[in-house]
Motif scaffolding. Structure first.
Motif, PDB file in Angstrom:
ATOM      1  N   GLY A  62       0.580  -1.167   0.034  1.00 61.40           N
ATOM      2  CA  GLY A  62      -0.055  -0.034  -0.009  1.00 61.40           C
ATOM      3  C   GLY A  62       0.838   1.223   0.091  1.00 61.40           C
ATOM      4  N   LYS A  63       2.288   1.108  -0.103  1.00 61.86           N
ATOM      5  CA  LYS A  63       2.930   2.497  -0.171  1.00 61.86           C
ATOM      6  C   LYS A  63       2.451   3.214  -1.342  1.00 61.86           C
ATOM      7  N   SER A  64       2.498   2.776  -2.638  1.00 59.60           N
ATOM      8  CA  SER A  64       2.278   3.845  -3.631  1.00 59.60           C
ATOM      9  C   SER A  64       0.780   4.362  -3.235  1.00 59.60           C
ATOM     10  N   THR A  65      -0.084   3.536  -3.038  1.00 59.92           N
ATOM     11  CA  THR A  65      -1.320   4.124  -2.768  1.00 59.92           C
ATOM     12  C   THR A  65      -1.409   5.276  -1.633  1.00 59.92           C
ATOM     13  N   LEU A  66      -0.644   4.977  -0.534  1.00 60.27           N
ATOM     14  CA  LEU A  66      -0.543   6.039   0.496  1.00 60.27           C
ATOM     15  C   LEU A  66      -0.053   7.200  -0.209  1.00 60.27           C
ATOM     16  N   ILE A  67       1.049   7.166  -0.687  1.00 57.02           N
ATOM     17  CA  ILE A  67       1.540   8.748  -1.392  1.00 57.02           C
ATOM     18  C   ILE A  67       0.622   9.133  -2.586  1.00 57.02           C
ATOM     19  N   ASN A  71      -1.737  13.409  -2.747  1.00 57.59           N
ATOM     20  CA  ASN A  71      -1.918  14.262  -3.674  1.00 57.59           C
ATOM     21  C   ASN A  71      -3.309  13.897  -4.541  1.00 57.59           C
ATOM     22  N   ARG A  72      -3.846  13.207  -3.999  1.00 55.21           N
ATOM     23  CA  ARG A  72      -5.375  12.817  -4.577  1.00 55.21           C
ATOM     24  C   ARG A  72      -5.304  12.059  -6.085  1.00 55.21           C
ATOM     25  N   LEU A  73      -4.371  11.524  -6.469  1.00 53.65           N
ATOM     26  CA  LEU A  73      -4.048  11.093  -7.522  1.00 53.65           C
ATOM     27  C   LEU A  73      -5.142   9.351  -7.219  1.00 53.65           C
ATOM     28  N   GLU A  74      -5.218   9.273  -6.187  1.00 49.47           N
ATOM     29  CA  GLU A  74      -6.441   8.204  -5.650  1.00 49.47           C
ATOM     30  C   GLU A  74      -7.356   8.920  -4.453  1.00 49.47           C
ATOM     31  N   THR A  75      -8.521   8.423  -4.447  1.00 48.16           N
ATOM     32  CA  THR A  75      -9.069   8.918  -3.114  1.00 48.16           C
ATOM     33  C   THR A  75      -9.355   7.987  -2.265  1.00 48.16           C
ATOM     34  N   HIS A  76      -9.311   8.513  -0.911  1.00 45.76           N
ATOM     35  CA  HIS A  76      -9.576   7.469   0.024  1.00 45.76           C
ATOM     36  C   HIS A  76     -11.124   7.636   0.584  1.00 45.76           C
ATOM     37  N   GLN A  77     -11.612   6.628   1.303  1.00 49.30           N
ATOM     38  CA  GLN A  77     -12.875   6.438   1.601  1.00 49.30           C
ATOM     39  C   GLN A  77     -13.256   6.955   2.980  1.00 49.30           C
ATOM     40  N   GLU A  78     -12.467   6.636   3.793  1.00 48.06           N
ATOM     41  CA  GLU A  78     -12.640   6.986   5.223  1.00 48.06           C
ATOM     42  C   GLU A  78     -11.415   7.828   5.966  1.00 48.06           C
ATOM     43  N   GLY A  79     -11.717   8.609   6.902  1.00 53.71           N
ATOM     44  CA  GLY A  79     -10.525   9.336   7.573  1.00 53.71           C
ATOM     45  C   GLY A  79     -10.351  10.550   6.934  1.00 53.71           C
ATOM     46  N   ARG A  80      -9.220  11.326   7.484  1.00 50.17           N
ATOM     47  CA  ARG A  80      -8.902  12.896   6.856  1.00 50.17           C
ATOM     48  C   ARG A  80      -7.628  12.762   6.240  1.00 50.17           C
ATOM     49  N   ILE A  81      -7.285  13.596   5.733  1.00 49.76           N
ATOM     50  CA  ILE A  81      -5.803  13.948   5.054  1.00 49.76           C
ATOM     51  C   ILE A  81      -5.988  15.619   4.939  1.00 49.76           C
ATOM     52  N   SER A  89     -10.545  17.101  -0.394  1.00 53.91           N
ATOM     53  CA  SER A  89     -12.081  16.755  -0.527  1.00 53.91           C
ATOM     54  C   SER A  89     -12.218  16.958  -1.733  1.00 53.91           C
ATOM     55  N   ASP A  90     -13.340  16.940  -2.356  1.00 52.01           N
ATOM     56  CA  ASP A  90     -13.731  17.054  -3.755  1.00 52.01           C
ATOM     57  C   ASP A  90     -13.610  18.637  -4.256  1.00 52.01           C
ATOM     58  N   ASP A  91     -13.697  19.490  -3.274  1.00 53.19           N
ATOM     59  CA  ASP A  91     -13.407  21.004  -3.482  1.00 53.19           C
ATOM     60  C   ASP A  91     -12.084  21.381  -4.390  1.00 53.19           C
ATOM     61  N   ARG A  99      -2.170  20.526  -5.185  1.00 53.83           N
ATOM     62  CA  ARG A  99      -1.473  20.095  -6.301  1.00 53.83           C
ATOM     63  C   ARG A  99      -0.306  20.906  -6.838  1.00 53.83           C
ATOM     64  N   ARG A 100      -0.482  22.237  -6.361  1.00 52.26           N
ATOM     65  CA  ARG A 100       0.519  23.020  -6.576  1.00 52.26           C
ATOM     66  C   ARG A 100       1.552  22.993  -5.541  1.00 52.26           C
ATOM     67  N   GLU A 101       1.309  22.517  -4.421  1.00 48.91           N
ATOM     68  CA  GLU A 101       2.166  22.387  -3.252  1.00 48.91           C
ATOM     69  C   GLU A 101       2.924  21.187  -2.969  1.00 48.91           C
ATOM     70  N   VAL A 102       2.290  20.090  -3.860  1.00 49.85           N
ATOM     71  CA  VAL A 102       2.922  18.806  -3.601  1.00 49.85           C
ATOM     72  C   VAL A 102       3.463  18.399  -4.863  1.00 49.85           C
ATOM     73  N   GLY A 103       4.888  18.095  -4.783  1.00 45.44           N
ATOM     74  CA  GLY A 103       5.468  17.608  -6.185  1.00 45.44           C
ATOM     75  C   GLY A 103       5.691  16.148  -5.968  1.00 45.44           C
TER      76      GLY A 103
END
Ligand code: ADP
Ligand code: MG
Length: 263
Positions: A62-67, A71-81, A89-91, A99-103
């Protein structure tokens, strides 16, 4: 910022983690499924500003999924980031900010093959940051110089070695002036002789105080720069701690087994 691009072998980079500031990344009981497959299980992780975290663990843990969730290349279903205080969020605006802050740097470079090295580096600053072209080119040359390949600027990705392409990918991400850099096994697609040049680039980036999360099995790199190593297995953070502690005193059989396989 330091201009020193290569560290003495074995020298470790002083910690720049700022525990007095709000965390750069906060994951709170994050759960994610791919269909029926539970890939992140109650993951809680806080990364301080300026902290360097190395994530390791068996393939499929789950390492790739975690990172990618960060930057929301994947969405999580529970919990907060939260990234730099902004909750994912979907905002669309929140997403833009993040996306600007995370390379991000991937295993497979992901450069645009039909664009020159310089164009690869200026594309996002011009189109996302609305930077004037001349300024974007100046910035790109500055970062290409930092990763020690300014002379390749007019070439195409296919004309460069894997190690050079990965350094371009790092320069390209830095051109967006991110606050946080995510690396997903940046050296695992490289021939052995090119691994060092990419790791040296990452070490020099660490020296600048960049907040970094690196998925890697390069334990020498972890010892040199990581404030903390996080070990994942089957979607869970099983153990975390300072590199020397983790490598010399693994507390769980799972980490002991993993280390015996990679070291
Ligand atoms: P790692 O990076 O540690 O090797 P991943 O995060 O890539 O692990 O994968 C975790 C689990 O999720 C694996 O079982 C993998 O097969 C599965 N997985 C990853 N991406 C997808 C996807 N897009 N759809 C379905 N399953 C996926
Ligand atoms: Mg992976």
């Amino acid at each position: 910022m330091s201009d020193n691009l290569v560290l003495e072998p074995g020298a470790s980079v002083a910690s720049t983690a700022r525990t007095d500031a709000p965390p750069a990344i906060l994951m709170d009981r994050v759960n994610k499924w791919f269909g029926a497959l539970h890939v992140l299980r109650d993951v809680t992780l806080s990364v301080a500003l300026g902290e360097r975290v190395v994530v390791c663990g068996p393939s499929g843990s789950g390492k790739s999924t975690l990172i990618r969730c960060i930057n929301r290349l994947e969405t999580h279903q529970e919990g907060r980031i939260l990234v730099d205080g902004t909750e994912l969020s979907d905002d669309v605006r929140a997403l833009d900010t993040i996306r600007r802050e995370v390379g991000m740097v991937f295993q497979s470079f992901n450069l645009f093959p039909h664009l020159t090295i310089l164009e690869n580096c200026t594309l996002a600053p011009i189109w996302v940051r609305r930077m004037p072209k001349a300024q974007a080119e100046e910035l790109a040359m500055e970062y290409l110089t930092r990763v020690r390949i300014p002379e390749q600027a007019k070439k195409y990705p296919g004309q460069l070695s894997g190690g050079q392409q990965q350094r371009v990918a790092i320069a390209r991400a830095l051109c967006m002036k991110p606050k946080i850099m995510l690396f997903d096994e940046p050296t695992s697609a490289l021939d052995p002789e090119m691994i060092k040049e990419v790791l040296d680039t990452m070490v020099s980036l660490a020296e600048t105080g960049m907040t970094m999360i690196c998925v890697t099995h390069e334990m020498g790199f972890a010892r040199q720069v990581a404030d903390r190593v996080v070990f994942m297995d089957r979607g869970e953070i099983v153990e975390q701690g300072a590199p020397a502690d983790m490598f010399e005193n693994p507390k769980t059989d799972r980490l002991r087994l993993f280390l015996s396989q990679i070291l």
